[in-house]
Structure formats: structure tokens, C-alpha cells
Design a protein around this motif. Structure first.
Motif, mmCIF file in Angstrom:
data_model
loop_
_atom_site.group_PDB
_atom_site.id
_atom_site.type_symbol
_atom_site.label_atom_id
_atom_site.label_comp_id
_atom_site.label_asym_id
_atom_site.label_seq_id
_atom_site.Cartn_x
_atom_site.Cartn_y
_atom_site.Cartn_z
ATOM 1 N N ASP A 106 0.848 -1.194 0.000
ATOM 2 C CA ASP A 106 0.000 0.000 0.000
ATOM 3 C C ASP A 106 0.889 1.252 0.000
ATOM 4 O O ASP A 106 1.476 1.605 1.018
ATOM 5 C CB ASP A 106 -0.892 -0.038 1.250
ATOM 6 C CG ASP A 106 -1.811 1.175 1.329
ATOM 7 O OD1 ASP A 106 -1.731 2.038 0.438
ATOM 8 O OD2 ASP A 106 -2.602 1.243 2.288
ATOM 9 N N LEU A 107 0.960 1.907 -1.161
ATOM 10 C CA LEU A 107 1.819 3.097 -1.254
ATOM 11 C C LEU A 107 1.262 4.266 -0.443
ATOM 12 O O LEU A 107 1.957 5.249 -0.212
ATOM 13 C CB LEU A 107 2.002 3.504 -2.720
ATOM 14 C CG LEU A 107 2.938 2.610 -3.538
ATOM 15 C CD1 LEU A 107 2.987 3.065 -4.992
ATOM 16 C CD2 LEU A 107 4.346 2.589 -2.958
ATOM 17 N N GLY A 108 0.012 4.175 -0.013
ATOM 18 C CA GLY A 108 -0.558 5.206 0.852
ATOM 19 C C GLY A 108 -0.018 5.141 2.267
ATOM 20 O O GLY A 108 -0.113 6.099 3.021
ATOM 21 N N ARG A 109 0.524 3.994 2.639
ATOM 22 C CA ARG A 109 1.138 3.843 3.962
ATOM 23 C C ARG A 109 2.663 3.975 3.904
ATOM 24 O O ARG A 109 3.316 4.065 4.940
ATOM 25 C CB ARG A 109 0.849 2.442 4.514
ATOM 26 C CG ARG A 109 -0.560 2.238 5.023
ATOM 27 C CD ARG A 109 -0.746 0.789 5.457
ATOM 28 N NE ARG A 109 -1.889 0.649 6.341
ATOM 29 C CZ ARG A 109 -1.848 0.078 7.544
ATOM 30 N NH1 ARG A 109 -0.728 -0.421 7.996
ATOM 31 N NH2 ARG A 109 -2.926 0.005 8.295
ATOM 32 N N CYS A 110 3.201 3.925 2.685
ATOM 33 C CA CYS A 110 4.658 3.816 2.507
ATOM 34 C C CYS A 110 5.387 5.105 2.884
ATOM 35 O O CYS A 110 4.949 6.198 2.547
ATOM 36 C CB CYS A 110 4.931 3.465 1.048
ATOM 37 S SG CYS A 110 6.655 3.276 0.660
ATOM 38 N N LEU A 111 6.522 4.941 3.572
ATOM 39 C CA LEU A 111 7.380 6.090 3.918
ATOM 40 C C LEU A 111 8.546 6.207 2.939
ATOM 41 O O LEU A 111 9.405 7.067 3.105
ATOM 42 C CB LEU A 111 7.921 5.939 5.343
ATOM 43 C CG LEU A 111 6.905 5.637 6.445
ATOM 44 C CD1 LEU A 111 7.604 5.591 7.800
ATOM 45 C CD2 LEU A 111 5.793 6.674 6.455
ATOM 46 N N PHE A 112 8.617 5.306 1.965
ATOM 47 C CA PHE A 112 9.682 5.303 0.948
ATOM 48 C C PHE A 112 11.066 5.242 1.601
ATOM 49 O O PHE A 112 11.999 5.887 1.149
ATOM 50 C CB PHE A 112 9.526 6.503 -0.005
ATOM 51 C CG PHE A 112 8.223 6.445 -0.760
ATOM 52 C CD1 PHE A 112 8.150 5.825 -1.998
ATOM 53 C CD2 PHE A 112 7.050 6.953 -0.210
ATOM 54 C CE1 PHE A 112 6.935 5.717 -2.679
ATOM 55 C CE2 PHE A 112 5.825 6.848 -0.870
ATOM 56 C CZ PHE A 112 5.770 6.234 -2.116
ATOM 57 N N CYS A 113 11.141 4.435 2.672
ATOM 58 C CA CYS A 113 12.416 4.297 3.387
ATOM 59 C C CYS A 113 13.367 3.375 2.640
ATOM 60 O O CYS A 113 14.571 3.394 2.883
ATOM 61 C CB CYS A 113 12.164 3.772 4.800
ATOM 62 S SG CYS A 113 11.534 2.069 4.829
ATOM 63 N N GLY A 114 12.851 2.526 1.763
ATOM 64 C CA GLY A 114 13.707 1.646 0.959
ATOM 65 C C GLY A 114 14.087 0.352 1.662
ATOM 66 O O GLY A 114 14.786 -0.483 1.079
ATOM 67 N N ALA A 115 13.650 0.145 2.897
ATOM 68 C CA ALA A 115 14.055 -1.059 3.636
ATOM 69 C C ALA A 115 13.617 -2.331 2.916
ATOM 70 O O ALA A 115 14.357 -3.313 2.845
ATOM 71 C CB ALA A 115 13.467 -1.024 5.048
ATOM 72 N N CYS A 116 12.408 -2.329 2.341
ATOM 73 C CA CYS A 116 11.904 -3.546 1.686
ATOM 74 C C CYS A 116 12.716 -3.863 0.431
ATOM 75 O O CYS A 116 13.010 -5.026 0.157
ATOM 76 C CB CYS A 116 10.423 -3.392 1.356
ATOM 77 S SG CYS A 116 10.049 -1.921 0.396
ATOM 78 N N ALA A 127 2.001 10.677 3.522
ATOM 79 C CA ALA A 127 1.526 9.411 4.092
ATOM 80 C C ALA A 127 0.590 9.644 5.268
ATOM 81 O O ALA A 127 -0.397 8.922 5.439
ATOM 82 C CB ALA A 127 2.722 8.571 4.532
ATOM 83 N N CYS A 128 0.866 10.660 6.077
ATOM 84 C CA CYS A 128 0.003 10.936 7.240
ATOM 85 C C CYS A 128 -1.426 11.202 6.805
ATOM 86 O O CYS A 128 -2.368 10.610 7.333
ATOM 87 C CB CYS A 128 0.509 12.172 7.986
ATOM 88 S SG CYS A 128 1.921 11.872 9.020
ATOM 89 N N ALA A 129 -1.597 12.099 5.843
ATOM 90 C CA ALA A 129 -2.945 12.508 5.429
ATOM 91 C C ALA A 129 -3.667 11.408 4.666
ATOM 92 O O ALA A 129 -4.886 11.419 4.554
ATOM 93 C CB ALA A 129 -2.872 13.778 4.582
ATOM 94 N N ILE A 130 -2.908 10.438 4.136
ATOM 95 C CA ILE A 130 -3.541 9.352 3.386
ATOM 96 C C ILE A 130 -3.928 8.196 4.311
ATOM 97 O O ILE A 130 -4.989 7.600 4.171
ATOM 98 C CB ILE A 130 -2.603 8.867 2.252
ATOM 99 C CG1 ILE A 130 -2.320 10.011 1.274
ATOM 100 C CG2 ILE A 130 -3.226 7.683 1.513
ATOM 101 C CD1 ILE A 130 -1.314 9.683 0.192
ATOM 102 N N SER A 131 -3.057 7.907 5.288
ATOM 103 C CA SER A 131 -3.301 6.698 6.088
ATOM 104 C C SER A 131 -2.967 6.844 7.577
ATOM 105 O O SER A 131 -3.228 5.931 8.344
ATOM 106 C CB SER A 131 -2.436 5.560 5.530
ATOM 107 O OG SER A 131 -1.059 5.891 5.713
ATOM 108 N N GLY A 132 -2.341 7.940 7.937
ATOM 109 C CA GLY A 132 -1.786 8.062 9.293
ATOM 110 C C GLY A 132 -0.267 7.971 9.265
ATOM 111 O O GLY A 132 0.402 8.371 10.225
ATOM 112 N N GLY A 133 0.288 7.407 8.169
ATOM 113 C CA GLY A 133 1.732 7.348 7.956
ATOM 114 C C GLY A 133 2.484 6.772 9.131
ATOM 115 O O GLY A 133 2.125 5.708 9.658
#
Ligand code: SF4
Ligand code: SF4
Length: 263
Positions: free
Chosen positions: A70-80, A209-215
């Protein structure tokens, strides 16, 4: 003399505003991986390495079902992307992330390996807005990094005003709201009142991310899990925070300016 020197300096420097969108988009910084892509068919049974490292539960893998991201929750940290040993989750370096529907941020089903980019507003709404868009920004409990990137668009390099897009002080003068933050319980009423004060027809944009899902605040009881439960959203712009180029792309995509350019 000071004014004269300032004018001469300005003239010597020439135009500092980027050519985009009539020229190439500026390059993203190396550490910015852009949109993610998920090829769930590459995930072997029993592997959930990416889900284990994801700080926001953006990746899920239920026994017997395929992987979803879910890209709406993603922080784009790259860990995955660093953890996945099978190359199933990859970075695309694509700055374009804005979508019109929440489901368009869900990756994983066959044919839905990437997000589905936003279409423009309908013809009637576009003609009502004309060549301008006035937005009242509502900061609803985030960390303020999203707001910093919103403000970057007002600098000389980006010059948001050349597109007729402006942030305004009064919701009465606005065409819509631009929401950041997970919408804390304390900001919920303020957001509702601001939304109601914007004349109809109006639009709402959830940014970050916050406004989409809570981030990064997902699961905390003192917020609404984003703006969706409070205001009907017309455009989602993911990121934590989204790069200014991603934000500008979202605004122009919603207004149909990028399509006009292609046509
Ligand atoms: S890049 Fe997104 S999906 Fe991947 S681990 Fe980080 S937050 Fe989770
Ligand atoms: S999405 Fe990230 S950058 Fe934006 S307000 Fe939330 S925590 Fe801050």
C-alpha cells in the motif's frame, strides 16, 4: 544604490525558474527511489522478509494469499527493496505518484504492479476553475516536513504562481483544501469547519503518508488515520514527505495541464 545593485544582480542571473513541465523534469536526488513496483509473482511461498522490515505495515502477506503493498502507507524508506532477496519490490525512480482513488495506491494484483496515475478533473470542474487553483492548506497534526515541501514550490526555482496555483489564507477564497498530517482528534473540527467554509464545488487533496493513512503514526488512537474519514478526497499525493516535483506533478495532473501538454 542598493536597489540598483539588486536589480543589476537579478538581470545578470537571468531566469532561475526551471523549464518543467515544458522542459525535462529535474532529476530526483540519488537517495530518492521514486515510486515502488511490486511483482508479487516473484514472491516464493513462506517469504515475508519485506513485510517484517516495513515500519508502517504497508506490505502484507497472509498465508495462502499474494503480497500486497500500500503506497498510501509507505514512507519510501527503501528497507523492503534492500531486504527482498527475490527482487520483487523495486524502486522505479519515477517521481509521479499522485492518484485519484485510494485503491490506485494498492500494488500486488496481476496487472497492478504499479500505481494507477491520477486522471484530470472532469470538464465541468476544469472549466469552473479556469486557469487558477486556490488552496487553503490545513496542517492537521503532521511533522511539518510536508508543509516545508509545499512551501518549496513557492520559491523562484519552482514558481508555483506561474500555473495560477496559490495558497490562500481564507477558505472563503479557496477552491479546495490541501491537507497534511494524520488529522489528529484535536484538528478534526478545524478541518471540518475549513472544508465547510470552502464554496462548492470544491476539491480536497491529501498530501503525504500521514494525510492518506496516518503514515508513521498509524495505529495511534489520537488521530483519524488520515483525511479520508473526515473529508472526501479528490487527489492523493503519497510520500513522507512527497518531493516538490511529486506535488507539482499531482497538481498539474489534476488540472489536466500535463495532458494538455502531451496533446
Ligand atoms: S519503502 Fe515503504 S513499503 Fe518498503 S519498507 Fe519502507 S515504508 Fe515499508
Ligand atoms: S507524511 Fe511524513 S513528512 Fe508528511 S507530515 Fe507525516 S510524518 Fe511528516
Amino acid at each position: 544604490m542598493y536597489i540598483f545593485d539588486t536589480l543589476m544582480n537579478r538581470m545578470r542571473r537571468g531566469c532561475q525558474t526551471m523549464a518543467y513541465p515544458h522542459g525535462p523534469a529535474p532529476a530526483l536526488p540519488d537517495r530518492h527511489g521514486g515510486a515502488l513496483r511490486l511483482d508479487a509473482s516473484a514472491c516464493p511461498a513462506g517469504c515475508d522478509a519485506c513485510a517484517e522490515v516495513c515500519p508502517t505495515g504497508a506490505i502484507s502477506r497472509q498465508p495462502g494469499s499474494s503480497t500486497t503493498l500500500d503506497l498510501g502507507r509507505c514512507l519510501f524508506c527503501g528497507a523492503c527493496t534492500k531486504t527482498c532477496p527475490h527482487g520483487a519490490v523495486t524502486r522505479t525512480s519515477d517521481h509521479r505518484l499522485a492518484v485519484r482513488r485510494r485503491d490506485d495506491l494498492l500494488l500486488g494484483k496481476p496487472g497492478e504492479e504499479e500505481l494507477r496515475l491520477a486522471e484530470a478533473l472532469d470538464k465541468k470542474m476544469k472549466s469552473l476553475l479556469g486557469r487558477s487553483l486556490r488552496l487553503r492548506q490545513v496542517s492537521a497534526g503532521g511533522c511539518c516536513a510536508c508543509e516545508a515541501d509545499i512551501n518549496v514550490l513557492g520559491t523562484i526555482g519552482w514558481d508555483l504562481g506561474r500555473f495560477g496555483i496559490q495558497y490562500v489564507a481564507s477558505p472563503r477564497h479557496a477552491d479546495g483544501v490541501l491537507i497534511t498530517g494524520p488529522v489528529t482528534k484535536g484538528m478534526e473540527l478545524a478541518l471540518r469547519k475549513t472544508w465547510e467554509a470552502v464554496p462548492e464545488p470544491r476539491i480536497a487533496i491529501a498530501l503525504g503518508a500521514c494525510a492518506i493513512s496516518g503514515g508513521p503514526f498509524i495505529g495511534h488512537p489520537q488521530h483519524n488515520g488520515g483525511a479520508d474519514p473526515v473529508v472526501p478526497i479528490d487527489l492523493y499525493i503519497p510520500g513522507c514527505p512527497p518531493h516538490p516535483l511529486t506535488i507539482l506533478d499531482g497538481f498539474l495532473r489534476l488540472l489536466g495541464r500535463l495532458e494538455e501538454q502531451k496533446g
